[in-house]
Design an enzyme around this catalytic site. Structure first.
Site, PDB file in Angstrom:
ATOM      1  N   SER A 164      10.242  16.748 -13.189  1.00  0.00           N
ATOM      2  CA  SER A 164       9.386  16.753 -14.377  1.00  0.00           C
ATOM      3  C   SER A 164      10.199  16.629 -15.663  1.00  0.00           C
ATOM      4  O   SER A 164      10.843  15.619 -15.898  1.00  0.00           O
ATOM      5  CB  SER A 164       8.518  18.017 -14.354  1.00  0.00           C
ATOM      6  OG  SER A 164       7.565  18.014 -15.375  1.00  0.00           O
ATOM      7  N   ASP A 197      18.973   5.967 -19.195  1.00  0.00           N
ATOM      8  CA  ASP A 197      18.471   4.664 -19.629  1.00  0.00           C
ATOM      9  C   ASP A 197      19.059   4.237 -20.974  1.00  0.00           C
ATOM     10  O   ASP A 197      19.132   3.034 -21.264  1.00  0.00           O
ATOM     11  CB  ASP A 197      16.947   4.682 -19.722  1.00  0.00           C
ATOM     12  CG  ASP A 197      16.299   4.592 -18.348  1.00  0.00           C
ATOM     13  OD1 ASP A 197      17.031   4.637 -17.339  1.00  0.00           O
ATOM     14  OD2 ASP A 197      15.062   4.481 -18.278  1.00  0.00           O
ATOM     15  N   LYS A 224       9.025  13.477  -9.934  1.00  0.00           N
ATOM     16  CA  LYS A 224       7.705  13.852 -10.475  1.00  0.00           C
ATOM     17  C   LYS A 224       7.525  13.157 -11.824  1.00  0.00           C
ATOM     18  O   LYS A 224       8.129  13.540 -12.821  1.00  0.00           O
ATOM     19  CB  LYS A 224       7.585  15.367 -10.640  1.00  0.00           C
ATOM     20  CG  LYS A 224       6.238  15.811 -11.228  1.00  0.00           C
ATOM     21  CD  LYS A 224       6.169  17.327 -11.363  1.00  0.00           C
ATOM     22  CE  LYS A 224       4.830  17.771 -11.957  1.00  0.00           C
ATOM     23  NZ  LYS A 224       4.653  17.355 -13.362  1.00  0.00           N
TER      24      LYS A 224
END
Length: 536
Positions: free
Chosen positions: A304, A315, A329
């Site tokens: 999460s 990223d 998740k």
């Protein structure tokens, strides 16, 4: 992860009961009944049929039933037909569930362990009501509100029910203290007890700081800033952020934390759902640590908000992700509370990392058993021991800011894979761990040697002292009295691991989480790998 209850009534009945209680709650909470009825008519539900079904069960069913329990079960079953993370929380559990992410709760402020049918105070929370009243680590609580509170009937839930309560209320404790014959009486006024989520922050290697974050709650960001300032003032320009075992929490906390490390106008995360328009979160350029080198530690339980943090770092090519593939998740839940103080946490959106990937692993609606077996399947497939064994069903490729290929649909794959450390893990060690004997012995040893242990001013001095003690043998003898017989061959294999674990838990009893992680991390292979990577 939570295991769903088996469905005990046909789904139609579950839906009927669930909708019935929702109608009741809407009636209690809203004056605009017409709007509520319109909602259910739009869903094709007949309010009379719902009411009749509830009345029939309550008045005509062959056996007497607890309608509230029936409703709770039905609500759980209803939510179980959706995704694995939409859940129903009964009223009796809502407060304790929320407290895990809130900044504080009302109580006396102790950490306890039930030992020999008695409440042993393991530690007293700094600044809490118990500390101000004079309660000490090692005390035993034998009376609560002038009544004996010992014996085999006490458990963690009963203790918390007795000690927690509304702020400003008083609880009377009878304390048995070592070397004192008489019971000491304390009247403690309950107050706010902090719930911390940054468990440790210290210099772990030259110019390298370490911060352990256990969850993402209301106070996590402010705690994180304090920890960052602390290690920077101690000369750190490299940082290890340990998110292993962190199952998540509030997305906002993760976004604010990532913002501290990014230049302006870099995408951190975005969320979108059927009734939730796409919402983007960008860095604002006000972060105080845009040049600090970062390594983020992850494992199969990191989920999460942890994955939001790690995905943004990865990223944006801002740091290294080290360890094992994360949980996977990628769903966002929003709480909705009913008038009886029960609630649902309903999935309303998916979130996406800056490259556009959703890291939610595959699931089939209403089939949680397959979802929960994912860890077992990873283990059996060898993923915890070899990066080449990692299998993500989605083959869709995404690119980081620097052009590296990453994948969605199955968690965050680390940049540096560190296999699961199983050195010393034997069936005997697992029995010591699973039975609780290891933790109980650490409490027992701390209690029996408290006067000696209190002479050490820091965790390191205590660590050196404990390293010279036969802790593994002492634990083995203690565990035999707990129906865990010593297995000599496995004991020899596990000896070093057992000694390290017991030592760390004893230190935790005296110096808290920071001492615990400082001791444990000395032999942590993932931490060592992160230090090496940052130094290079």
């Amino acid at each position: 992860m939570k295991t769903w209850k088996k469905i005990v009534f046909p789904f139609a009945l579950a839906l009927t009961m669930a909708v019935g209680i929702i109608i009741g709650n809407f009636f209690a909470m809203r004056s605009n009944i017409g709007a509520t009825l319109g909602l259910f008519r739009s869903l094709g539900l007949d309010k009379n049929k719902v009411s009749q079904a509830i009345n029939l069960i309550a008045t005509r069913y062959v056996d007497s039933v607890d309608v509230n329990t029936l409703t709770d079960n039905a609500m759980s079953d209803l939510l179980a037909t959706l995704d694995p993370h939409s859940v129903y929380i009964p009223a009796k559990d809502l407060q304790s569930t929320n407290e895990q992410l809130e900044g504080s709760f009302s109580g006396v402020g102790i950490e306890f362990n039930i030992q020999r049918d008695t409440i042993l105070v393991v530690s007293v929370i700094s600044g809490g009501p118990a500390e101000k009243a004079g309660v000490l680590a090692g005390d035993r609580i034998v009376n609560v509100n002038d009544s004996a509170f010992v014996g085999k009937s006490i458990n963690n839930d009963r203790v918390m029910h007795k000690l927690r309560g509304a702020r400003g209320t008083v609880v009377k404790l009878g304390i048995k203290r070592a070397r004192r014959r008489k019971i000491l009486d304390y009247a403690i006024t309950r107050g706010d007890v902090p719930v911390t989520s940054v468990e440790a922050s210290y210099i772990i290697a030259p110019k390298t700081g370490y911060i352990k974050v256990s969850k993402f709650g209301d106070t996590t960001y402010s705690e994180f800033l304090t920890a960052l300032a602390k290690i920077r003032n101690q000369g750190a320009n490299r940082l290890i952020i340990d998110l292993r075992g962190n199952t998540g929490g509030f997305m906002e906390a993760a976004v604010k934390m990532v913002n501290e490390f990014l230049p302006k106008d870099q995408l951190i995360v975005y969320a979108a759902g059927r009734a939730y328009p796409r919402t983007d979160f960008y860095s604002d350029g006000r972060g105080s640590f845009p040049n600090m080198k970062i390594a983020v530690l992850m494992d199969e339980w990191s989920a999460s908000a942890s994955e939001i943090f790690a995905g943004a770092i990865q990223d944006n090519d801002r740091g290294l992700i080290i360890g094992l593939r994360s949980f996977g998740k990628g769903l966002v839940q929003q709480p909705f509370e009913f008038s009886d103080h029960s609630a649902v946490r309903l999935t309303i959106a998916r979130y996406y990392s800056p490259s556009g990937r959703c890291i939610q692993k595959p699931y089939q609606r209403g089939k949680d058993q397959n979802y929960e077996r994912d860890f077992v399947n990873r283990y059996l497939h060898g993923e915890f021991f070899s990066k080449d064994s990692i299998k993500i069903q989605s083959k869709e490729k995404f690119k980081t800011r620097g052009g590296r290929i990453v994948y969605g649909g199955g968690g965050i794959v680390p940049d540096i894979f560190v296999p699961l450390d199983t050195i010393g893990v034997t069936p005997y060690y697992r029995r010591l761990f699973d039975s609780g004997a290891l933790f109980q012995f650490a409490v027992h040893y701390s209690d029996q040697h408290r006067e000696k242990l209190k002479t050490f001013n820091n965790w390191k001095a205590m660590d050196e002292y404990l390293s010279r003690q036969p802790l593994a043998n002492m634990l083995a003898a203690y565990a035999e009295g707990k129906d865990v017989p010593k297995h000599y061959y496995y004991f020899m294999i596990s000896h070093q691991l057992i000694s390290q674990q017991v030592k760390a838990y004893i230190i935790r009893n005296m110096f808290g989480d920071e001492g615990f992680y400082s001791s444990l991390n000395q032999n942590d292979v993932t931490v060592k790998r992160a230090i090496q990577a940052l130094q290079r």
